[in-house]
Design a protein around this motif. Sequence first.
Motif, PDB file in Angstrom:
ATOM      1  N   LEU A   7     -78.869  46.794 -56.262  1.00  0.00           N
ATOM      2  CA  LEU A   7     -78.791  46.740 -57.720  1.00  0.00           C
ATOM      3  C   LEU A   7     -80.195  46.984 -58.263  1.00  0.00           C
ATOM      4  O   LEU A   7     -81.088  46.169 -58.086  1.00  0.00           O
ATOM      5  CB  LEU A   7     -78.269  45.372 -58.166  1.00  0.00           C
ATOM      6  CG  LEU A   7     -78.069  45.180 -59.674  1.00  0.00           C
ATOM      7  CD1 LEU A   7     -77.012  46.146 -60.214  1.00  0.00           C
ATOM      8  CD2 LEU A   7     -77.642  43.725 -59.971  1.00  0.00           C
ATOM      9  N   GLN A  16     -79.099  47.519 -65.574  1.00  0.00           N
ATOM     10  CA  GLN A  16     -79.191  47.550 -64.116  1.00  0.00           C
ATOM     11  C   GLN A  16     -78.081  48.448 -63.581  1.00  0.00           C
ATOM     12  O   GLN A  16     -77.035  48.587 -64.212  1.00  0.00           O
ATOM     13  CB  GLN A  16     -79.061  46.139 -63.525  1.00  0.00           C
ATOM     14  CG  GLN A  16     -80.220  45.218 -63.883  1.00  0.00           C
ATOM     15  CD  GLN A  16     -80.071  43.845 -63.255  1.00  0.00           C
ATOM     16  OE1 GLN A  16     -79.022  43.206 -63.381  1.00  0.00           O
ATOM     17  NE2 GLN A  16     -81.104  43.384 -62.574  1.00  0.00           N
ATOM     18  N   TYR A  18     -75.948  49.923 -59.941  1.00  0.00           N
ATOM     19  CA  TYR A  18     -75.656  49.871 -58.510  1.00  0.00           C
ATOM     20  C   TYR A  18     -75.865  51.259 -57.896  1.00  0.00           C
ATOM     21  O   TYR A  18     -75.400  52.265 -58.440  1.00  0.00           O
ATOM     22  CB  TYR A  18     -74.209  49.432 -58.267  1.00  0.00           C
ATOM     23  CG  TYR A  18     -73.971  47.965 -58.479  1.00  0.00           C
ATOM     24  CD1 TYR A  18     -74.345  47.037 -57.504  1.00  0.00           C
ATOM     25  CD2 TYR A  18     -73.375  47.488 -59.640  1.00  0.00           C
ATOM     26  CE1 TYR A  18     -74.129  45.672 -57.686  1.00  0.00           C
ATOM     27  CE2 TYR A  18     -73.152  46.128 -59.842  1.00  0.00           C
ATOM     28  CZ  TYR A  18     -73.532  45.230 -58.851  1.00  0.00           C
ATOM     29  OH  TYR A  18     -73.314  43.881 -59.043  1.00  0.00           O
ATOM     30  N   ARG A  82     -68.643  49.580 -61.499  1.00  0.00           N
ATOM     31  CA  ARG A  82     -69.200  48.229 -61.350  1.00  0.00           C
ATOM     32  C   ARG A  82     -70.445  48.062 -62.211  1.00  0.00           C
ATOM     33  O   ARG A  82     -70.687  46.987 -62.769  1.00  0.00           O
ATOM     34  CB  ARG A  82     -69.510  47.960 -59.882  1.00  0.00           C
ATOM     35  CG  ARG A  82     -68.235  47.741 -59.045  1.00  0.00           C
ATOM     36  CD  ARG A  82     -68.531  47.661 -57.575  1.00  0.00           C
ATOM     37  NE  ARG A  82     -69.552  46.661 -57.282  1.00  0.00           N
ATOM     38  CZ  ARG A  82     -70.291  46.651 -56.178  1.00  0.00           C
ATOM     39  NH1 ARG A  82     -70.127  47.601 -55.273  1.00  0.00           N
ATOM     40  NH2 ARG A  82     -71.184  45.706 -55.982  1.00  0.00           N
ATOM     41  N   SER A  83     -71.238  49.129 -62.338  1.00  0.00           N
ATOM     42  CA  SER A  83     -72.419  49.069 -63.200  1.00  0.00           C
ATOM     43  C   SER A  83     -72.010  48.918 -64.661  1.00  0.00           C
ATOM     44  O   SER A  83     -72.645  48.177 -65.426  1.00  0.00           O
ATOM     45  CB  SER A  83     -73.275  50.324 -63.027  1.00  0.00           C
ATOM     46  OG  SER A  83     -73.818  50.408 -61.737  1.00  0.00           O
ATOM     47  N   GLU A  85     -69.337  47.430 -65.785  1.00  0.00           N
ATOM     48  CA  GLU A  85     -68.909  46.047 -65.962  1.00  0.00           C
ATOM     49  C   GLU A  85     -70.091  45.086 -65.909  1.00  0.00           C
ATOM     50  O   GLU A  85     -70.154  44.126 -66.690  1.00  0.00           O
ATOM     51  CB  GLU A  85     -67.878  45.699 -64.890  1.00  0.00           C
ATOM     52  CG  GLU A  85     -66.597  46.515 -65.017  1.00  0.00           C
ATOM     53  CD  GLU A  85     -65.698  46.418 -63.798  1.00  0.00           C
ATOM     54  OE1 GLU A  85     -66.088  45.711 -62.827  1.00  0.00           O
ATOM     55  OE2 GLU A  85     -64.620  47.046 -63.794  1.00  0.00           O
ATOM     56  N   HIS A  86     -71.021  45.353 -64.996  1.00  0.00           N
ATOM     57  CA  HIS A  86     -72.196  44.489 -64.866  1.00  0.00           C
ATOM     58  C   HIS A  86     -73.016  44.466 -66.153  1.00  0.00           C
ATOM     59  O   HIS A  86     -73.577  43.427 -66.522  1.00  0.00           O
ATOM     60  CB  HIS A  86     -73.066  44.981 -63.709  1.00  0.00           C
ATOM     61  CG  HIS A  86     -74.322  44.185 -63.504  1.00  0.00           C
ATOM     62  ND1 HIS A  86     -74.328  42.961 -62.869  1.00  0.00           N
ATOM     63  CD2 HIS A  86     -75.621  44.432 -63.861  1.00  0.00           C
ATOM     64  CE1 HIS A  86     -75.571  42.493 -62.842  1.00  0.00           C
ATOM     65  NE2 HIS A  86     -76.365  43.363 -63.431  1.00  0.00           N
ATOM     66  N   ASN A  87     -73.067  45.612 -66.852  1.00  0.00           N
ATOM     67  CA  ASN A  87     -73.838  45.712 -68.091  1.00  0.00           C
ATOM     68  C   ASN A  87     -72.997  45.498 -69.346  1.00  0.00           C
ATOM     69  O   ASN A  87     -73.475  45.730 -70.458  1.00  0.00           O
ATOM     70  CB  ASN A  87     -74.517  47.088 -68.159  1.00  0.00           C
ATOM     71  CG  ASN A  87     -75.605  47.256 -67.116  1.00  0.00           C
ATOM     72  OD1 ASN A  87     -76.706  46.734 -67.244  1.00  0.00           O
ATOM     73  ND2 ASN A  87     -75.299  48.000 -66.047  1.00  0.00           N
ATOM     74  N   SER A  88     -71.739  45.072 -69.149  1.00  0.00           N
ATOM     75  CA  SER A  88     -70.819  44.806 -70.264  1.00  0.00           C
ATOM     76  C   SER A  88     -70.681  46.009 -71.185  1.00  0.00           C
ATOM     77  O   SER A  88     -70.732  45.895 -72.417  1.00  0.00           O
ATOM     78  CB  SER A  88     -71.293  43.578 -71.064  1.00  0.00           C
ATOM     79  OG  SER A  88     -71.356  42.436 -70.239  1.00  0.00           O
TER      80      SER A  88
END
Length: 242
Positions: A7, A16, A18, A82-83, A85-88
């Motif tokens: 990450l 951020q 992935y 996934r990135s 979702e990770h960063n909303s």
Amino acid sequence: MNDQERLDDLIIDGLQIYQRSDMFRFSFDAIALIHFCRFNSRHAYVDFGTGTGVMPLIGTSLGARHITGIDINETLIELAQRSVEHNSKQDVVKMLCGDYRHMSYRDIQDKPFDGVIVNSPPFYDSESGAKPTSEERALALHDGHTTLDEVLKAVQSFIKCKGRLWMIYSASRLQYVLHELEVANFQAKRIRFIHGMIDKPAKLVLIEAIYQGRAGLVLEPPLIVYENPNVYTKEVSSWYER
């Protein structure tokens, strides 16, 4: 998490991303291209060959209402999602796995996109010059797999009349790409050369073109990446201070 996965901090808006060390990762080209784009907060865009999705993530922080990323690599799209979702960013970024050469805007939404971003055209002729050692990188950078003609035909299937196309290309092939754009009914409107340092020749060029637009080209001041070896210029440094 795969043992090749990591990450990374983009140092832009706290984003951020992935990535995998054993697969194609984004480079400075993508950062330069996304900052060359001029987004409208009411418009939707599509990113061809999005890879890890770095440009949609940053582009929506630079004013784009929505960006859809498309890539043929399922693993990269999974990482990109996934990135997101990770960063909303689920409300402003969408990731799709597919071959954009065989798709159109109708596969995604009910009207053409306002603009298309392309960081995956064939930079080099597959029959000339040294090729990258990685097969994956070779497919991304050479026209043995995807030709510029195919890319531009795909753009036509996604873009509205007077919509904008942003792309990055090898500076040594500028004459070729401008000819291909004209054949495909695109008019180059802005061009900006990228120089590693002020006293070095340009290796890359940023191009904005309008589909079915009128002639009228602006040659912008060059983008100088480094002030000194490993020291970014003020402009490039400013991208990482947001």
